[in-house]
Enzyme design. Structure first.
Site, short mmCIF file in Angstrom:
data_model
loop_
_atom_site.label_atom_id
_atom_site.label_comp_id
_atom_site.label_asym_id
_atom_site.label_seq_id
_atom_site.Cartn_x
_atom_site.Cartn_y
_atom_site.Cartn_z
CE1 TYR A 139 -22.01 -51.53 -83.48
CE2 TYR A 139 -23.75 -52.29 -81.43
CZ TYR A 139 -22.55 -51.99 -82.25
OH TYR A 139 -21.45 -51.63 -81.02
NE ARG A 180 -11.36 -43.11 -104.14
CZ ARG A 180 -11.45 -41.98 -105.41
NH1 ARG A 180 -10.95 -43.84 -105.89
NH2 ARG A 180 -11.39 -41.46 -105.78
CB CYS A 200 -17.58 -51.35 -79.56
SG CYS A 200 -18.50 -51.16 -78.25
NE ARG A 224 -16.80 -46.85 -79.52
CZ ARG A 224 -16.73 -47.41 -78.09
NH1 ARG A 224 -15.67 -46.53 -77.82
NH2 ARG A 224 -18.13 -47.36 -77.54
#
Length: 322
Positions: A139, A180, A200, A224
């Site tokens: 991460y 966005r 994850c 996920r």
């Protein structure tokens, strides 16, 4: 499992935590039986959503069992340093990442060492930690130092300057709030096979509602794969905390956390936890106070966070699937 003994949601006066319990119940009672990577087996559903209002200090901190929010906070702060070695966590007493490097060490070094003794060596021996405590580009590496490459005239390529996605999102929220593209992504396909565990909670997208002094910062997290019993309580807290921190840095009020899961599951060996937690009722409304505004999002310390009105029911222990 018979469901009659488990109390149902009070639809007339739902507690914010009830949606978590309802998701847990639905998975346990109707999820598909699956054999997963760990070999333990799960009950799983495809696709789920939870929504939490973060106004007035509200946080998705479970009360039906104690969640060690300081541990989750230390992990988040560790992500923001870009570190991929467990040593800084171990030295703070955080154990949540120890299983993966421990299993790797036992497998590769062939030494039958307990996980506690392994962690002690990580904490005490810097060279040992450098060799055996690294998790690969997990991460934090992707968040603040996503690798880039540039091609040379000879046709080969070399590594370029990494991308700090977190800093870039904060800058884009300040300069172009209606964009966005306020996204922090952890799923680097090129580096998945080097990670101890692929991400994850992989994609965070921020959204600004309102303008000026009325601007509110929302966050959508797509996960996920989600271990609802052990992982999700930490994931919800961390995502809400990150949203609160980013909101403070960009002078916006915290809005809503929207959590979305892909493969949302419960491990079959967590039955005792699930049944006990579903028999409990939520109580109280914990609130988070951030006591200081540091210069950047990378300068927060654990002492900057105080939780008020948190009186949870006792913790429920269960094994982590590795």
């Amino acid at each position: 499992m018979a469901s009659a003994a488990i109390p149902r949601s009070d639809a007339a006066n739902p507690h914010p935590e009830q949606q978590y319990l309802d998701l847990m119940r639905a998975i346990w009672e109707t999820g598909s039986e699956r054999i997963d990577r760990t070999g333990i087996g799960t009950r799983s559903v495809c696709g789920a959503m939870l929504r939490y209002d973060l106004a007035e200090g509200a946080m998705p901190l479970l009360t039906t069992k104690r969640v060690y929010w300081k541990t989750a906070t230390r992990e988040l702060l560790w992500f923001l340093t870009g570190s991929t070695n467990i040593r800084p966590l171990v030295q703070q007493g955080v154990k949540i990442w120890n299983e993966w490097p421990h299993a790797n060490y036992v497998r590769e070094a062939g030494e039958d060492i307990s996980i506690d003794d392994f962690a002690a060596r990580i904490a005490e021996d810097e060279a040992f930690a450098a060799r055996w405590g690294d998790l690969g580009p997990v991460y934090g590496k992707q968040w603040v130092d996503w690798p880039t490459y540039r091609y040379r005239p000879d046709g080969l390529y070399e590594q370029g300057e990494g991308i700090n996605q977190v800093a870039a999102v904060i800058e884009s929220l300040r300069s172009s709030p209606g964009s966005r593209r306020h996204i922090i992504e952890g799923w680097n396909v090129a580096e998945l096979d080097r990670m101890a565990l692929p991400p994850c909670h992989k994609t965070y997208q921020f959204h600004v509602a309102g303008e000026g002094k009325d601007a509110r910062l929302n966050c959508l997290l797509y996960q996920r794969s989600c271990d609802v019993a052990l992982g999700l309580p930490f994931n919800l807290w961390s995502a809400a905390l990150l949203t609160r921190m980013v909101a403070q840095q960009v002078d916006m009020a915290p809005g809503e956390l929207v959590w979305m899961g892909g493969d949302v599951h419960l491990y079959r060996n967590h039955a005792h936890l699930i049944e006990e937690q579903l028999a409990r009722a939520p109580q109280g409304h914990p609130r988070l106070e951030i006591t200081r505004r540091p210069e950047t999002i990378f300068d927060y310390r654990i002492d900057d966070f105080v939780v008020h009105d948190y009186a949870p029911l006792p913790p429920i222990k269960a094994p982590v699937a590795v």
